[in-house]
Design an enzyme around this catalytic site. Structure first.
Site, short mmCIF file in Angstrom:
data_model
loop_
_atom_site.label_atom_id
_atom_site.label_comp_id
_atom_site.label_asym_id
_atom_site.label_seq_id
_atom_site.Cartn_x
_atom_site.Cartn_y
_atom_site.Cartn_z
N HIS A 1 15.34 46.56 -24.33
CA HIS A 1 15.41 48.04 -25.02
C HIS A 1 16.26 48.74 -24.78
CE1 HIS A 1 13.24 51.39 -24.79
NE2 HIS A 1 12.13 51.11 -24.75
N GLY B 1 9.60 58.14 -26.37
CA GLY B 1 8.84 59.57 -25.84
C GLY B 1 8.43 60.56 -26.32
N SER C 1 6.21 56.37 -29.70
CA SER C 1 5.42 57.03 -29.90
C SER C 1 3.60 56.43 -30.95
CB SER C 1 5.95 58.68 -30.39
OG SER C 1 6.48 58.96 -29.75
N LYS D 1 7.47 50.56 -17.98
CA LYS D 1 9.23 51.20 -18.10
C LYS D 1 9.00 51.63 -16.02
CE LYS D 1 9.49 53.37 -22.39
NZ LYS D 1 10.09 54.18 -23.27
N ASN E 1 4.17 48.38 -21.85
CA ASN E 1 5.73 48.95 -21.62
C ASN E 1 6.25 50.07 -20.48
OD1 ASN E 1 8.66 48.68 -20.28
ND2 ASN E 1 9.54 49.51 -22.40
N GLU F 1 12.70 49.82 -32.66
CA GLU F 1 11.70 50.53 -31.87
C GLU F 1 13.37 52.30 -32.07
OE1 GLU F 1 9.23 50.23 -27.85
OE2 GLU F 1 11.58 49.97 -27.30
N GLU G 1 16.74 52.05 -23.76
CA GLU G 1 16.81 52.09 -22.48
C GLU G 1 17.66 51.83 -21.37
OE1 GLU G 1 12.58 53.23 -21.64
OE2 GLU G 1 12.77 54.81 -22.82
#
Ligand code: 13P
Length: 267
Positions: free
Chosen positions: A115, A191, A229, A30, A28, A185, A117
């Site tokens: 996702h 991250g 991660s 992003k 991904n 996730e 985000e």
């Protein structure tokens, strides 16, 4: 050479026989690597992956502006492409949005939906995510439906309840295993360089598998990816966990050597 083929495989991993769906290692990107940088990254992944036999499938999810160009780079190879989001409708007055059929037109066969985000930045609800997944599945694409608890939810012992609620709300009823991938996730692992323990990953993935029963035609065939991660140095341990059928990789997918190094560890 990449190794593709049937969905269900048996791998010999040392003395251990690993059964279940073939692993999927998905990158991904992003909001990184648009334009020429994205094409260069796709070419580098293809060059690195072509040098060896990988036991997994590879998927690249670049920004939408470079999706068609990336699909062109990997056209005719075993590497698939996917979008990072789609609208729930096929066409319409939705300035700035992109439909699943547009992604398919740009060569994508997968799309990430829900996702964390997007759930945070765009306030997407489980119902929004389900509608997007349905739109993608309706035209034959595979939806990668993302779920996962926040740090506060884990700390207060709600992880499994959150996963149950997100599966109930985000996975379309009657979805087929062939067109459904779940990505677990944990939000706090994205991250941050932090990952759950192997036992925590095993618990979450077993729970997800159980919850898919009754929602998906063949729950044992659904690929459940771990994301958060994942790096070359922790991938082998994470990918060996029961019910982990691949990884959704963020930062480490922006470097071809790291991404392929992760793919190399897939059982
Ligand atoms: P990182 O691998 O950078 O933690 O990102 C994970 C992720 O959000 C993939 O979708």
């Amino acid at each position: 050479m990449l190794n593709s083929g049937g969905r269900k495989t048996v791998h010999l991993l040392g003395e251990i026989v690993v059964t279940g769906p073939k692993s999927l290692i998905a990158g991904n990107w992003k909001m990184h690597r648009g334009g020429a940088h994205g094409v260069a990254l796709a070419k580098a992944v293809l060059a690195a992956a072509s040098k060896e036999t990988l036991a997994c499938d590879l998927l690249l999810c670049p920004p939408a502006v470079v999706l068609a160009a990336v699909s062109h780079v990997v056209d005719g190879t075993d590497i698939a492409t996917g979008g990072q989001d789609c609208h729930a409708e096929n066409t319409g007055a939705h300035t700035g949005d992109i439909s699943a059929s547009m992604l398919a037109g740009a060569g994508a066969t997968y799309v990430i939906v829900g996702h964390s985000e997007r759930r945070t930045d765009h306030r997407e609800t489980d119902a929004d995510v389900r509608a997007k997944a349905e739109a993608a599945q309706k035209i034959g694409m595979t939806a990668i439906i993302c779920i996962g608890e926040t740090g506060a939810e884990r700390d207060s012992g709600q992880t499994l309840a959150v996963l149950s609620r997100q599966i109930a709300g985000s996975v379309p009823a009657g979805a087929t295993a062939a067109h459904t991938v779940i990505a677990y996730e944990p939000v706090w692992a994205i991250g941050t360089g932090r990952t759950p323990t192997v036992a925590e990953v095993a618990e979450a993935h077993a729970h997800i598998r159980k919850e898919l029963g009754g929602k998906v035609d063949d729950p044992d065939s659904v690929r459940i990816l771990y994301g958060g991660s994942v790096k070359a140095d922790n991938a082998r341990e994470l990918l060996a966990v029961a019910n982990v059928n691949g990884a959704l990789v963020g930062g480490a997918s922006l470097d071809a050597a790291s991404f392929v190094a992760i793919a190399r560890t897939a059982p």
